[in-house]
Design a protein around this motif. Structure first.
Motif, PDB file in Angstrom:
ATOM      1  N   SER A 179       0.814  -1.215   0.000  1.00 48.56           N
ATOM      2  CA  SER A 179       0.000   0.000   0.000  1.00 48.56           C
ATOM      3  C   SER A 179       0.850   1.269   0.000  1.00 48.56           C
ATOM      4  CB  SER A 179      -0.969  -0.010   1.189  1.00 48.56           C
ATOM      5  OG  SER A 179      -0.271  -0.161   2.406  1.00 48.56           O
TER       6      SER A 179
ATOM      7  N   SER B 208      -9.728   3.928  -2.695  1.00 50.11           N
ATOM      8  CA  SER B 208      -9.899   2.778  -1.795  1.00 50.11           C
ATOM      9  C   SER B 208     -11.150   2.922  -0.942  1.00 50.11           C
ATOM     10  CB  SER B 208      -8.664   2.588  -0.912  1.00 50.11           C
ATOM     11  OG  SER B 208      -8.361   3.761  -0.189  1.00 50.11           O
TER      12      SER B 208
ATOM     13  N   ILE C 167      -5.618  -0.551   2.301  1.00 52.37           N
ATOM     14  CA  ILE C 167      -5.138   0.646   1.602  1.00 52.37           C
ATOM     15  C   ILE C 167      -5.747   1.915   2.189  1.00 52.37           C
ATOM     16  CG2 ILE C 167      -5.043   1.839  -0.625  1.00 52.37           C
ATOM     17  CD1 ILE C 167      -5.093  -0.952  -1.958  1.00 52.37           C
TER      18      ILE C 167
END
Length: 396
Positions: free
Chosen positions: A66, A82, A115
């Motif tokens: 991430s 995300s 994320i």
């Protein structure tokens, strides 16, 4: 003086509220889905447990990547994207009526959770004045603390009145508000060139954050005993009613102490907060092991809330401070990769241990283990101090 620079800016408030809604959905599903698996899908208890594990597994796998994704595409873009996909995935739960499909959905959901929480943590750290980072990240952690209570409360209260499908849709609507909050966020983007040709170790982890992340893993391992077994332990003691208030007391203790501990961290140094917090965490686990009445269970919740609740934001701050300013996303990802691994490992290993030694002995053993972590932390701090002294002598 610079210390008067504000923490609660428009950006910080937006990232706080967005993170709060992400974790409300996370904790609500954490509470609801095991019941949904056994009740609506006719699954076993082990299958219900796997629904939780698969989510954490995907988060652990994706977390190291991430930071690289956030550096490549930007913190704001990755946060919004995300959060959107996290919300879309939430809307898919009413469409799933088979266990295998639910497992796949949980894995996919965990990817976006990993994320969005990494991006949110990095943006929050960047938006806080550096000299007030301990206090500011302590406030930011309150978004997760509030969700610990709000998520399960919303899920279990709604379950008494509406269907699972309706609850899933309500949680999805909550996440839509979280997405809207991300749109008002301004992020400090990394201006350093990003290597797009190959993936290196530095793209996945921040090495300077490793030491404190390792200690955080052991803390999370110990805490896994609380989130995984507190209800079962309370049931064995005929204190299930009191267990419903355990995390409420836990959260209140964290919320009350947070403004003071954050300020102490910044003005008096991290050990002023971390050392007493370890002792309180250990005493809380010891109190759990001796519990036989409701007030002792709630006292343990307060002590663990004060102790554990002060350790985690302090460690997150140290992990970010150890890294260069441009590596805040990698430092956040590194810390939570280790932390999630500690939770997942602890849930499994301690589950095996509790079958042979019982809950009381497990919590007593963990109270001793936490004191051991404290000594390990102090040893690592001394090693770090020694290295700095040697480096300064070499430079001189």
């Amino acid at each position: 003086m610079s210390i008067n620079r504000p923490i609660w800016t428009k950006c910080f408030i937006n990232i706080f509220v967005s993170n709060l809604f992400v974790f409300i959905v996370f904790y609500a599903l954490l509470t609801l889905l095991p019941i949904y698996v056994t009740d609506a899908l006719g699954g076993s208890e082990s299958q219900a447990g796997l629904i939780i594990t698969i989510f954490l597994l995907s988060a652990i796998i994706v977390r190291p990547f991430s930071g690289k994704l956030i550096d490549r595409f930007g913190k704001k873009k990755m946060l919004v994207a995300s959060a959107v996909f996290f919300a879309i995935t939430s809307f898919l739960y009413p469409l799933v009526d088979h266990y295998i499909a639910l497992l796949l959905l949980r894995f996919f959901h965990g990817v976006w959770f990993s994320i969005v929480t990494t991006a949110a943590g990095a943006i929050a750290a960047d938006s806080i004045p550096r000299e007030r980072r301990g206090e500011g990240l302590g406030y930011f952690a309150m978004s997760m603390n509030l969700a610990v209570v709000a998520g399960p409360f919303i899920a279990l209260t709604l379950l008494q009145f509406v269907s699972y499908v309706t609850i899933f849709l309500i949680l999805s609507a909550i996440m839509v508000v979280g997405v809207l909050c991300t749109l008002g966020i301004k992020a400090i983007e990394n201006t350093s060139p990003v290597n797009r040709s190959k993936l290196t170790f530095e793209d996945l982890f921040e090495k300077k954050s490793f030491p404190i992340a390792v200690v955080g893993l052991f803390v999370a391992f110990s805490y896994a005993s609380v989130i995984s077994f507190i209800s079962l332990y309370a049931k064995s003691l005929n204190l299930l009613d009191a267990a419903g208030f355990f995390f409420a007391v836990f959260a209140v203790a964290m919320l009350v102490s947070r403004p003071f501990t954050g300020r102490l961290f910044d003005t008096r140094g991290p050990n002023t907060v971390i050392l007493p917090a370890f002792v309180l965490f250990a005493i809380g686990l010891l109190t759990l092991s001796l519990t036989n009445v409701a007030w002792m269970l709630l006292l343990a919740g307060a002590l663990i809330g004060l102790g554990y609740g002060s350790i985690v934001p302090s460690f997150q701050t140290l992990a970010i401070q150890a890294a260069p300013e441009t590596r805040s996303a990698h430092a956040t990802a590194t810390f939570f990769t280790f932390f999630d691994t500690g939770i997942a490992t602890g849930s499994y290993v301690l589950g095996i241990m509790v079958t042979t030694m019982g809950y009381a002995n497990l919590y007593m053993s963990l109270s001793i283990f936490v004191i051991g972590i404290l000594f390990f932390y102090q040893w690592m701090q001394k090693q770090k101090s020694t290295r700095k002294q040697l480096q300064s002598q070499t430079d001189y």
